[in-house]
Design a protein around this motif. Structure first.
Motif, PDB file in Angstrom:
ATOM      1  N   ARG A  95       0.550  -7.507  -2.653  1.00 16.93           N
ATOM      2  CA  ARG A  95      -0.320  -6.901  -1.650  1.00 16.93           C
ATOM      3  C   ARG A  95      -1.782  -7.160  -1.982  1.00 16.93           C
ATOM      4  NH1 ARG A  95      -4.771  -4.063  -1.396  1.00 16.93           N
ATOM      5  NH2 ARG A  95      -4.936  -2.587   0.278  1.00 16.93           N
ATOM      6  N   ASN A  96      -2.133  -6.992  -3.250  1.00 16.21           N
ATOM      7  CA  ASN A  96      -3.513  -7.227  -3.671  1.00 16.21           C
ATOM      8  C   ASN A  96      -3.910  -8.683  -3.492  1.00 16.21           C
ATOM      9  OD1 ASN A  96      -3.793  -4.528  -4.317  1.00 16.21           O
ATOM     10  ND2 ASN A  96      -3.287  -4.834  -6.473  1.00 16.21           N
ATOM     11  N   ARG A 152       2.024   1.731  -3.477  1.00 18.46           N
ATOM     12  CA  ARG A 152       0.934   2.231  -4.319  1.00 18.46           C
ATOM     13  C   ARG A 152       0.786   3.741  -4.152  1.00 18.46           C
ATOM     14  NH1 ARG A 152      -3.933   4.013  -4.344  1.00 18.46           N
ATOM     15  NH2 ARG A 152      -4.272   3.836  -2.102  1.00 18.46           N
ATOM     16  N   ARG A 153       0.885   4.198  -2.935  1.00 21.03           N
ATOM     17  CA  ARG A 153       0.759   5.633  -2.676  1.00 21.03           C
ATOM     18  C   ARG A 153       1.967   6.405  -3.205  1.00 21.03           C
ATOM     19  NH1 ARG A 153      -3.228   6.737   1.999  1.00 21.03           N
ATOM     20  NH2 ARG A 153      -4.463   4.837   1.913  1.00 21.03           N
ATOM     21  N   GLU A 160       0.834  -1.206   0.000  1.00 25.17           N
ATOM     22  CA  GLU A 160       0.000   0.000   0.000  1.00 25.17           C
ATOM     23  C   GLU A 160       0.869   1.256   0.000  1.00 25.17           C
ATOM     24  OE1 GLU A 160      -3.365   2.416  -0.122  1.00 25.17           O
ATOM     25  OE2 GLU A 160      -3.042   0.315  -0.651  1.00 25.17           O
TER      26      GLU A 160
END
Length: 101
Positions: A76-77, A53-54, A50
């Protein structure tokens, strides 16, 4: 308050250290046996993914510079949304091949 890339990088670093800490002297059999260990490791990988991703939204050049960043987000997903497909042996192997030095 909006967070910057350095905060997300710190989250990644802290999560990596936490994974190393929880797996000190843990064997593959231990990892398979104790869901609390697996949950802790998987949660930290979710944080890492995450944070990446950010970072991708804030600083694409930095994101692209980080090795395997897209694969880490995909992992992560998988952990967050398709947890039934997670292979414990593979996660444990990933930690020892790519994370712990």
């Amino acid at each position: 308050m909006a967070r910057d890339t350095s905060a997300y990088l710190q989250d990644i670093f802290d999560a990596c250290i936490a994974i190393e800490d929880v797996l000190v002297d843990v064997t593959l059999d231990d990892y398979r046996r104790y869901s609390s260990i697996r949950s802790s490791v998987e949660h930290k990988f979710i944080i890492i993914g995450e944070a990446l991703r950010r970072i991708s939204a804030l600083d694409e050049p930095l994101f692209l510079f980080i090795s395997n960043s897209r694969a880490i987000i995909h992992f992560r997903n998988l952990l967050a949304h398709d947890y039934g497909a997670v292979d414990d042996d593979s996660v444990f192997g990933l930690v020892h091949s790519d994370l712990i030095v």
